[in-house]
Design a protein around this motif. Structure first.
Motif: not given
Lengths: 426, 276
Positions: A339-345, A348, B175, B177
């Motif tokens: 899983x990803x945490x906060x990804x700006x822009x 992803x 953003x 997730x």
């Protein structure tokens, strides 16, 4: 154009027609950045970007003005204040009551005085291009020191003797973008808007009828104009021309007379009443106010915030033991349930799920990304770690959390038979 | 690829103007695979228009089975262009945009959470409520920098000042997730009108006690309105119904193992660490 400063404990940056005053100074890096921005002749927005680069909350108090001929465009934040003289009228602009800043554009300006918002006096020194400790900066244009030339209305009339002065109160009264806790007045009869009518023309907005005859709507946008309630004093005030951004009339007592605004006035009645935002949510975006005030800012001419695209080398590939080929054109996270945490822009990461019946592989086990031409693998503090298998040498375990460059040809082992081979990009 | 980890959802939604507002400048879109709220702003009905544009554009993704971040990105671009086009000269209008979609990655189902502004996305699972999205607000910046504590943010005077919105500045980037879908996940998408009135614990208690998602959404909104919300209030509650593990579903998809912890290998490989 002439600029002078009074030495003091603030910081002034002067470059020809542009001047900034920071009452409390700022960090050396910011000072250098601002200086360089101003030296390169950037726009006011460029300088604003510099001043706000650490975020709104960390931005220092400042006043910055750019003069072009007799047109002054200025932004004030925090304790700084600006006194702007148009004809024989002085106007104070401050932003102490607001969380963002005040922005004003005036024409026919004869003098702009940037102050630290505290008493200060002393000898004035001339300077055209300088970074100096200062408490005050005064810019003088060639415009006549009196006469009525407000906001783009060209006025060649000689100053009228005894023309009523429209003196502005020195105390700044800014239109705060902060929401009032009180909701917008819902009292009084008001026509219900048609819900699906789309945007109604301004003229139909009934709420902004004014109780007193104004010769023109006064700008009560982020500027700190203080309207004297005496109509006589305003009689000579020319109408605010069309480009004047926001003509909020919120301080005018609302009279629900139901009368439509006169056509001429309605054109300018761009009535933005902060309380009528969705009530609570409002925006601090810098560009909002700027965009409104700068007609020459076409949509496509706002490159400041775009991220420069670096040269993108050909992305490497991961050849997974599962048969999958994964391009590294964006970062890749591999795990049992990554899983990803906060990804700006838009970047992803690609998530690659691998089977791990015995749960030897952690949910988000490792990250692989390009760094220039290198492939960098990071063990995301997985339980069982990441091994590098190089031909001719033993296995090596990655330090958890530390990005490690992995050259093409290396096999990376995540456990439970899951491996991938790093292949150079074509 | 979509045989494994396919997600079916059931959902409910509610929105209310609130007792003090004349207009509802919130809008919502809820249809699998996408659930979105938009909180418009801009004075008069401009906020309403901006929010409506946002959900209209989001609605274009309704016929998909899944969404990807790129899809959402394009939608945001489109909203941005339309909102700017719809704004009368000299006026600015904008909208927040937050939501969750169902995404697939390599056979596993994910929640794709996205956010611009201060509307929020939460996940309720195992009795715990987690805020997934992070506000774009002045107060959040202060919290991130450690200037104020998170609980101070609740009452901070600047708590409604947001730093990012669609339509107001340069093209706003959301953003994102990506979170594996758990078999018992319940997602909540809401505007700040809800979180302003209800504390996290209260939201969690309600989500834990009301099984039907429509009833849960309504009760959340009703409670905020009953407390005299000065803002519009909107909530969408999304539940996972079943996780279909298809024939080719591999073990290890999140739905089956979401609660699992990694087992240490019985005999750690005796290898040296990389010298650095």
């Amino acid at each position: 154009m002439r600029s002078d400063y009074i030495p003091g404990d603030g910081l002034a940056v002067l470059v020809d027609g542009t001047a900034a005053l920071l009452p409390d100074g700022c960090a050396a890096e910011l000072r250098t950045a601002l200086w360089e921005s101003m030296l390169t002749g950037g726009s006011l927005t460029d300088h604003l970007q510099v001043l706000l680069r650490d975020g709104l909350a960390a931005a220092p108090s400042f006043a910055i003005v750019r003069l072009e001929g007799a047109t002054a465009h200025l932004v004030v934040r925090g304790s700084a204040q600006v006194e702007i003289t148009v004809g024989d009228t002085a106007e104070m602009i401050g932003a102490e009551q607001v969380s963002t800043w005040a922005e004003v554009r005036r024409t026919g300006v004869s003098q702009v005085r940037l102050t630290a918002g505290r008493p200060g006096a002393g000898a004035q020194f001339p300077a055209r291009v300088a970074v100096v400790p200062a408490t005050q900066v005064v810019l003088r244009t060639g415009a006549p020191a009196s006469g009525t030339s407000v906001a783009g209305v060209a006025s060649t009339a000689a100053p009228e003797a005894g023309s009523p002065r429209s003196v502005q109160e020195p105390e700044p009264r800014t239109e705060s973008p902060r929401p009032e806790p009180e909701p917008r007045a819902e009292t009084g009869p008001r026509p219900e808007p048609e819900p699906e009518a789309g945007l109604r023309p301004e003229a139909e907005i009934p709420a902004e009828t004014e109780p007193r005859p104004l010769p023109g709507l006064r700008a009560a946008s982020p500027s700190a104009r203080v309207d004297r309630p005496d109509p006589d004093e305003e009689a000579d005030e020319p109408a605010v021309p069309a480009w004047q951004p926001v003509a909020s009339v919120r301080e005018a007592r609302r009279e629900e007379s139901g009368q439509a605004l006169s056509e001429a006035r309605a054109v300018h009645a761009s009535t933005e009443v902060p309380e009528d935002h969705d009530g609570l949510t409002i925006l601090s975006s810098d560009v909002v106010a700027l965009r409104r005030q700068l007609p020459d800012w076409a949509e496509d001419a706002v490159p400041q915030l775009s991220v420069p695209t670096p040269r993108t080398p050909a992305p490497a590939k991961l050849l997974m033991s599962t048969g999958l080929v994964v391009s590294l054109n964006r970062p890749v996270l591999i795990g049992r349930a990554p899983q990803t945490t906060r990804t700006p822009g838009g970047e992803v990461p690609r998530l690659v799920t691998v089977a791990s019946p015995n749960q030897d592989i952690s949910r988000t086990h490792c990250e692989i990304r390009m760094d220039g031409d290198d492939v960098v693998v990071t063990d995301l503090r997985s339980t069982n770690g990441v091994l590098l298998l190089r031909q001719g040498s033993g296995a090596q375990r990655l330090h958890p959390g530390e990005p490690t460059v992995v050259e093409p040809g290396v096999v990376v082992d995540l456990g439970e038979g899951v491996t991938f081979l790093v292949e150079a990009g074509g | 690829m979509d045989g494994g980890g396919r997600v079916r959802t059931t959902w409910g939604s509610a929105t209310d103007c609130g007792p003090f507002r004349r207009l509802n400048e919130d809008a919502l879109f809820a249809c699998p695979p996408l659930f979105v709220v938009a909180d418009g702003m801009g004075g008069h009905d401009a906020g309403e228009v901006a929010a409506r544009i946002a959900v209209e554009e989001a609605g274009r993704l309704a016929d998909r089975r899944t969404v990807a971040a790129d899809d959402v990105h394009l939608v945001v671009r489109e909203i941005s262009a339309r909102v700017r086009g719809a704004a009368p000269a000299g006026r600015t209008m904008g909208t927040t945009f937050a939501g969750v979609g169902v995404a697939h990655h390599h056979g596993a189902a994910y929640w794709l959470v996205f956010n611009i502004g201060d509307s929020r996305v939460y996940r309720y699972a195992g009795g715990e409520l987690d805020q997934i999205s992070v506000d774009h607000s002045v107060v959040q910046e202060l919290v991130d920098r450690g200037v104020i504590a998170p609980d101070e943010a609740l009452h901070h005077p600047d708590r409604h000042v947001i730093t990012r919105a669609i339509g107001t500045g340069p093209d706003a980037e959301p953003d994102y997730w990506l979170i594996p879908v758990g078999p018992a996940d319940r997602m909540l998408v809401c505007t700040d009108g809800l979180t302003e009135e209800l504390a996290g614990g209260e939201i969690a208690a309600l989500l834990g006690s009301v099984a039907d998602p429509q009833a849960a959404a309504e009760q959340l909104v009703d409670e905020a309105v009953r407390r005299g919300s000065r803002d519009n209030v909107t909530a969408i509650v999304i539940d996972v119904v079943t996780l279909h593990a298809g024939d080719d579903a591999r073990p290890g998809v999140p739905g089956e193992l979401s609660a699992g912890t990694t087992n240490p290998r019985e005999t750690p490989a005796p290898v040296p660490e990389v010298d650095r």
